[in-house]
Design an enzyme around this catalytic site. Structure first.
Site, mmCIF file in Angstrom:
data_model
loop_
_atom_site.group_PDB
_atom_site.id
_atom_site.type_symbol
_atom_site.label_atom_id
_atom_site.label_comp_id
_atom_site.label_asym_id
_atom_site.label_seq_id
_atom_site.Cartn_x
_atom_site.Cartn_y
_atom_site.Cartn_z
ATOM 1 N N TYR A 1 0.818 -1.215 0.000
ATOM 2 C CA TYR A 1 0.000 0.000 0.000
ATOM 3 C C TYR A 1 0.848 1.260 0.000
ATOM 4 O O TYR A 1 0.453 2.284 -0.573
ATOM 5 C CB TYR A 1 -0.980 -0.017 1.174
ATOM 6 C CG TYR A 1 -2.143 -0.937 0.921
ATOM 7 C CD1 TYR A 1 -3.284 -0.486 0.277
ATOM 8 C CD2 TYR A 1 -2.085 -2.280 1.290
ATOM 9 C CE1 TYR A 1 -4.344 -1.336 0.017
ATOM 10 C CE2 TYR A 1 -3.135 -3.142 1.034
ATOM 11 C CZ TYR A 1 -4.266 -2.665 0.396
ATOM 12 O OH TYR A 1 -5.310 -3.518 0.126
ATOM 13 N N GLU B 1 -8.051 -7.294 5.149
ATOM 14 C CA GLU B 1 -7.203 -8.342 4.581
ATOM 15 C C GLU B 1 -6.455 -9.101 5.665
ATOM 16 O O GLU B 1 -6.273 -10.320 5.559
ATOM 17 C CB GLU B 1 -6.248 -7.718 3.556
ATOM 18 C CG GLU B 1 -6.972 -7.292 2.287
ATOM 19 C CD GLU B 1 -6.229 -6.265 1.457
ATOM 20 O OE1 GLU B 1 -5.003 -6.103 1.661
ATOM 21 O OE2 GLU B 1 -6.867 -5.610 0.603
#
Length: 402
Positions: free
Chosen positions: A95, A137
Site C-alpha cells: 500500500y 485483509e
C-alpha cells in the site's frame, strides 16, 4: 476520521476524475510498474494491455472521491477487493508503494490544479482507505491460515486429473503436493492459480471458481475456459496446452464473497452464461449433496452444443431430483441437438418467457457470466419484480457468452 476540509477537497476532484481518470490510472500503472517491475507478477497483464485494469481503477478512485462523506456505501466493493487481494498475496507493505505512485501521478497528470493542499487531502483519504483494506485483509489472511488444511500465500498443488468438459472448458483436479489436507470453503468461492508464461517472462495469476462442492477429500477442482487472444488467453492457454497430470501449480487459499447462503431455506435460482456455470455447479452440488429439498432452478446459456460443459451431470441431477429443474438455452441449435436433453430453449436467455419456472416466491437469484449477460438478467429480474437484495452476482470476463 477525515476533516470536513479534507473531504471537501477530495470530493471536489470527483468530476475531474470521472473525465480524466483513465489518463491518471494509465500514468499511475506505467509509473508504478516501471519503478517496481516485480509487481507485474501481481497484475493480470491481459487486463493491463486491454485497459480494463486502468478503467476499473479509474472508476474506483472516482467513486471513492464521490462518496468520501459516506464511504460505507462502498463497503461491498471494499469487501470484494479485499478477498481478491488476499487471493493474490497483496500485503500491507504494497500500500505504501501504491500510495507513493498514486499521489505522484495525481500531481503529474493534474499539473497546476494539484496544489499541495489537494495532494495532502488525497494522502489522508488514501491512508484511510488503505487502513480499511489492510485491516480487512489481515482478518481474511488469519481466517485462511486458521482453517484445517488452510494456508496463506502460494501453495504447490499437483494436477492429479485433467478432464475435458467441452470444446473450450477443461477441469483440473488439484491435490496438495505436500500430501496435506485441503480446507473447507463456501460454494461460489475461487482460488488464484499462478503459472509461468514464457511469452511474457512472468508468473501470472488468474482467479478460477471452485467448480465442485466443498468437502471433496484432499482435492480442489477448477474448470477453466480456454480464452482467445494474447495476452488475455495466455494463462488459460498454458493450462490447457502445457499443464498435464503430474504437473505442479501455485494455488492460493479459497476466497470470494459471492457465496451461497445454504442455511436460509429459500428457493434458489442459479443463472449462468458460458463458463459462469462453474460456481453454480459448486452451489448446485452442495445443495443436492445435502439432500436439500428447497426448489432449485438451473438456468444456463451457451452458444451451442460443443461448448456446453457438464451437460450430463446437470441432466442427471435434474432427472433424479424433483425439486431441481433446468432451463438450458442454445443460441445456435444443431441438427442433432435434442430438445429437452441437450437444450431446452433456442436463443438467448429470456426470463420473461420462462417466468413461471424461475420467478419463485422469496427466492435468491445467483448470477454469473460475462458482463452483458449479467446486465441483461439483472434488468429482466427487476422487470419481473425481483427485489435487488435477492440478486447476488459475480462477473466473469468482458466478452460474449461462451
Amino acid at each position: 476520521m477525515l476533516s470536513p476540509e479534507v473531504r471537501a477537497l477530495v470530493k471536489a476532484t470527483a468530476p475531474v476524475l470521472k473525465e480524466h481518470g483513465e489518463a491518471l490510472t494509465r500514468h499511475f500503472y506505467t509509473r508504478m510498474l516501471g519503478g517496481n517491475p516485480e509487481l507485474r507478477q501481481l497484475f493480470n497483464q491481459g487486463h493491463q494491455q486491454s485497459g480494463q485494469q486502468q478503467q476499473a481503477l479509474a472508476a474506483a478512485v472516482a467513486a471513492y472521491a464521490e462518496h468520501i462523506d459516506d464511504p460505507s456505501v462502498l463497503l461491498p466493493v471494499v469487501e470484494r477487493i479485499a478477498h481478491k487481494h488476499v487471493s493474490l498475496g497483496v500485503r500491507a507493505e504494497h500500500y505504501a508503494i501504491v500510495g507513493k505512485h498514486l499521489l505522484a501521478s495525481i500531481r503529474e497528470v493534474l499539473g497546476e490544479a494539484a496544489t499541495d493542499e489537494l495532494i495532502d487531502a488525497w494522502a489522508a483519504a488514501y491512508g484511510q482507505l488503505a487502513d480499511l483494506l489492510i485491516g480487512r485483509e489481515r482478518a481474511l489472511y488469519a481466517a485462511a491460515a486458521s482453517r484445517d488444511g488452510g494456508w496463506t500465500g502460494w501453495r504447490a498443488f499437483k494436477v492429479v486429473r485433467k478432464t475435458p468438459e467441452s470444446a473450450e472448458i477443461t477441469s483440473f483436479y488439484l491435490a496438495p503436493a505436500d500430501g496435506g489436507a485441503t480446507p473447507d470453503y463456501l460454494p461460489g468461492q475461487y482460488v488464484s492459480v499462478r503459472v509461468y508464461v514464457p511469452e511474457l517472462g512472468l508468473m501470472q495469476p488468474r482467479q478460477y471458481s471452485l467448480s465442485e462442492a466443498p468437502g471433496m477429500p484432499g482435492q480442489l477442482r477448477i474448470s477453466v475456459k480456454r480464452e482467445a487472444g494474447s495476452p488475455a488467453g495466455m494463462v488459460s492457454g498454458t493450462l490447457h496446452n502445457r499443464i498435464n497430470e503430474g504437473d505442479v501449480l501455485d494455488v492460493s487459499p479459497p476466497q470470494g464473497d459471492f457465496t451461497l447462503d445454504a442455511e436460509d431455506g429459500r428457493p434458489v435460482v442459479l443463472l449462468s452464461g458460458g463458463v459462469g456455470l462453474t460456481p453454480m455447479v459448486s452451489m448446485l452440488n452442495h445443495l443436492t449433496a445435502r439432500d436439500d429439498g428447497r426448489q432449485i432452478r438451473f438456468v444456463h446459456a451457451c452458444r451451442e452444443a460443443g461448448v456446453h460443459a457438464m451437460k450430463e451431470h446437470i441432466n442427471a441431477l435434474a432427472a433424479k431430483r424433483p425439486n431441481v429443474r433446468k432451463a438450458v438455452f442454445y443460441e445456435r441449435v444443431g441438427a442433432d441437438d435434442r430438445r429437452g436433453v441437450d437444450y431446452d430453449y433456442e436463443g438467448r436467455v429470456d426470463l420473461h418467457a420462462i417466468r413461471d419456472e424461475v420467478i419463485l416466491p422469496d427466492a435468491d437469484y445467483y448470477l454469473c457470466g460475462p458482463l452483458p449477460f449479467m446486465q441483461a438478467q439483472r434488468r429482466a429480474l427487476a422487470d419481473l419484480g425481483v427485489a435487488e437484495h435477492r440478486i447476488h452476482a459475480e462477473v466473469f470476463g468482458t466478452g460474449g457468452v461462451a
